[in-house]
Design an enzyme around this catalytic site. Sequence first.
Site, PDB file in Angstrom:
ATOM      1  N   ASP A 485     -18.758 -23.592  58.187  1.00 26.36           N
ATOM      2  CA  ASP A 485     -18.226 -24.953  58.227  1.00 26.36           C
ATOM      3  C   ASP A 485     -16.942 -25.101  57.424  1.00 26.36           C
ATOM      4  OD1 ASP A 485     -19.900 -26.424  59.818  1.00 26.36           O
ATOM      5  OD2 ASP A 485     -21.314 -26.873  58.218  1.00 26.36           O
TER       6      ASP A 485
HETATM    7  C1  BGC Z   1     -20.612 -26.941  52.589  1.00 23.79           C
HETATM    8  C2  BGC Z   1     -21.172 -26.250  53.800  1.00 23.79           C
HETATM    9  C3  BGC Z   1     -21.795 -27.240  54.726  1.00 23.79           C
HETATM   10  C4  BGC Z   1     -20.808 -28.362  55.030  1.00 23.79           C
HETATM   11  C5  BGC Z   1     -21.377 -29.412  55.954  1.00 23.79           C
HETATM   12  C6  BGC Z   1     -19.700 -28.060  53.002  1.00 23.79           C
HETATM   13  O1  BGC Z   1     -19.262 -28.752  51.870  1.00 23.79           O
HETATM   14  O2  BGC Z   1     -19.933 -26.021  51.776  1.00 23.79           O
HETATM   15  O3  BGC Z   1     -22.119 -25.279  53.398  1.00 23.79           O
HETATM   16  O4  BGC Z   1     -22.156 -26.590  55.904  1.00 23.79           O
HETATM   17  O5  BGC Z   1     -20.363 -28.953  53.850  1.00 23.79           O
HETATM   18  O6  BGC Z   1     -22.216 -30.250  55.339  1.00 23.79           O
HETATM   19  C1  NOJ Z   2     -24.679 -25.159  55.710  1.00 18.22           C
HETATM   20  C2  NOJ Z   2     -24.744 -25.825  57.035  1.00 18.22           C
HETATM   21  O1  NOJ Z   2     -25.935 -26.585  57.151  1.00 18.22           O
HETATM   22  C3  NOJ Z   2     -24.668 -24.818  58.159  1.00 18.22           C
HETATM   23  O2  NOJ Z   2     -24.644 -25.480  59.402  1.00 18.22           O
HETATM   24  C4  NOJ Z   2     -23.484 -23.938  58.000  1.00 18.22           C
HETATM   25  O3  NOJ Z   2     -23.505 -22.960  59.015  1.00 18.22           O
HETATM   26  C5  NOJ Z   2     -23.468 -23.280  56.637  1.00 18.22           C
HETATM   27  N1  NOJ Z   2     -23.574 -24.268  55.620  1.00 18.22           N
HETATM   28  C6  NOJ Z   2     -22.213 -22.427  56.412  1.00 18.22           C
HETATM   29  O4  NOJ Z   2     -21.093 -23.205  56.237  1.00 18.22           O
END
Ligand code: BGC
Ligand code: NOJ
Length: 815
Positions: A485
């Site tokens: 993400d």
């Molecule tokens: C986090 C990710 C997460 C994303 C969506 C980001 O701040 O680092 O792990 O998937 O937010 O919530």
């Molecule tokens: C947490 C999110 O819930 C997931 O969808 C994502 O793939 C990982 N973070 C990596 O960014």
Amino acid sequence: MAQYGHFDDANREFVITRPDTPLPWLNMLGQDEFYGLCTQTAGGYSFWKDARLRRLTRYRYNNNPMDNDGRFLYVKHGKSVWNPGWKPVRAELDGYECRHGLGYTQITGQKDGISVEQLMFIPANENLEVWKITVSNHTKKSQKFSIFPFVEFCSFEALNDMTNYQRTYSIGEVEVEGDAIYHKTEYRERRNHYTLFATTKKIAGYDTSRDAFVGVHNGLHDPKVLATGKCTNSKAFGWSPVGAFQLDFNLKPGATETFALILAYVDQGDLPKFDAPFVMNKTKGKQILAKYSDIAAVDAAFDAVKARWDSLLSVYQAPKVPNEHLRRMVNTWNQVQCMATFNLSRSASGYETGIGRGMGYRDSNQDILGFVHLLPERARQRILDIASTQLSDGTCFHQYQPLTKKGNADIGGGFNDDPLWLILSTAAYIRETKDLTILDEPCGYADKKGSRDTLLHHLETSIAYTLNNRGPHALPLIGHADWNDCLNLNCFSKEPNESFQVTGDIAGSKAESVMIAGLFLYAARDFSALYRFMGKEDDAKRIDSYYADMLKTVEEQAWDGSWYTRAFDAESRPIGSKSNKEGKIYIESQAWCVLGGAGQTNGRAKKALAAVDKYLYDKRYGCALQYPAYSEYHLELGEVTSYPPGYKENAGVFSHNNTWIHIGWAMFGEGEKALEYYLSICPSAKADHDVYRSEPYVYAQMTASHLSPTPGEAKNTWLTGTGAWSFVVAAQYILGVRPDFNGLVVDPCVPKKWKGFTVNRKYRGVQYAIEVKNPKGVSKGVKTLVVDGVKVKGNLIPIPTDGRTKVKVEVTLGA
Ligand code: BGC
Ligand code: NOJ
């Protein structure tokens, strides 16, 4: 090394022996529609279905002390005031123990000869939680004391409840009748539900106003009423309604008294709302109380919770696995975590506030991989719910609210990996059940009102979306981001008040993802295997040709010399390449290219894994996400470079992506490596809890890597895709009992010194008792397979055709 507790494997419990754990150690209660978060000090909250829209009790995240709201019992015994769970008073206890079990938490505290045991659980298929309380006098004298159970109500909509005080301070309403408090905020207007807090023991008083019970200038650690020992029978109007009772005891030497508290979400259904103006109709609440007034009913409900877990876990049990960490995780805790991630996605935990996120599209699809064997029919419904939030062009709502099942537009979209995960979950469901009817279900598309396109249509749409949205290297466009993400190649945010997750324009962008290409390979292989199982050879061949085309692209465009490139940015420059100064190698593209079958014939897959081993892996903590960590913010890369080096997506150990590498090692028969890597992120194997800090029984999303200043410190436990994938690693790749379309495949990959193990697996109505022996000390390779005494070729256990429901399988590994 500090000791905070230990596993009690026989009872499937984790026993916490001192309450001041390095971080709150949480348990999850409930698996139907009512849920509770409960820590080792009884901290946490409860909700029905949706932690944002139907929250029953209040919880202050980011609080100090941490985890200071919950299901509290205050004991007033002479001058002393204490809680059996230590908090919030934090009086020194003579005895303390917390047992986090499957769907329950039992906390026992003892002081001055009085012990109070609080057993909290959510009965199966009920919208309520029960606290069974057992109070004992261990002294030689009669003891008089009082217990004050306490909860603070939330006015259901949790975001409003904690932000809109000009309103919430004026809406609180309650009624008290008998030994029950009815929290009915907003009930006069549009709500048809209320919260019931009640006790089966006769009350000596109550309070419903926080100001009266706790006091404006006191804290939960020194509530006003505990100074006097007398409830004030306060009625809350506005402000903050609470539920508190005064229960008086006079216990003879050696005597024990048992009673229960009930916290229920009550939907009024078709009943009239009121008996008289301002007097609600309490029929349903009273029915609940009547049901649990007999402690035998409470015990029966608790036994049923335990029995249900026993039955669920009996689907996959591997009792004789030589490694104790893998054994207890695969048999118990990993499956428990899979239940939690399936139910809650990433919505409510110690780190997810219940108001930020709903059910994630990619998250929930992946969660099914570790859950489908437990309750396939629920997985089926979930797959259809998720598919219904896909749009007809193939894009998806990234999240939806569990209560409404409607996509959330405001958390952004354009995550171009999303569509493909639906193929993985659907294939996993059919491999488990062989139920092809799911493919004909008319889920429709979210943007086409009344549409009835089938699930199979969705799968084709997902494939087509990836194929039709490719960039200059013919690799899939990344869109807003892929699995990572934080790899925001189209965001270019300079504003601190912008969210990385929603900012940026993907229209016309050229940024491409190798991870999605690898995922596409994997999904396409699943899909063509599925078509073959359906007998549709032409479709299978068509998908095979897409596969071959993408594979060629990956090999031609994405090999960086010693590993697979991660992506190409908006200017078509490589990311995760030796030509980069930082972030030269990323884990996800190695994982997905290998899992998708790239590099098999040209030796690249092995090289990619070797590069992971060399640059990313640290035996103590696991693999960092990339190397070197970014030391500066890069406009063209986004959130990934926003984290300090060694944390989260910036070279933290992001456990979820580690699991894919574990599968990679297993695919290549590297049994030692597979287990060693598995243990590197395994919570049960973390010996030093003062370093690791998080719960030792469930996976953490993230551990600070060896590239950080605080290596080994874990956070963000429970709700992570690591749950599902680790179960897949352990059950299907290390122990190697893997459902396929035509039956169970046995394909273990174990350390050479393992002599053998057993797996008991219920599958498509048959109980398989599988015994694996490893006399030659190999890691992989089934030499003989004997099914009910008959030698079978290969490693697929044939499905019995003669109605047998018990099958004995003897497997001998060897060259
Ligand atoms: C986090 C990710 C997460 C994303 C969506 C980001 O701040 O680092 O792990 O998937 O937010 O919530
Ligand atoms: C947490 C999110 O819930 C997931 O969808 C994502 O793939 C990982 N973070 C990596 O960014």
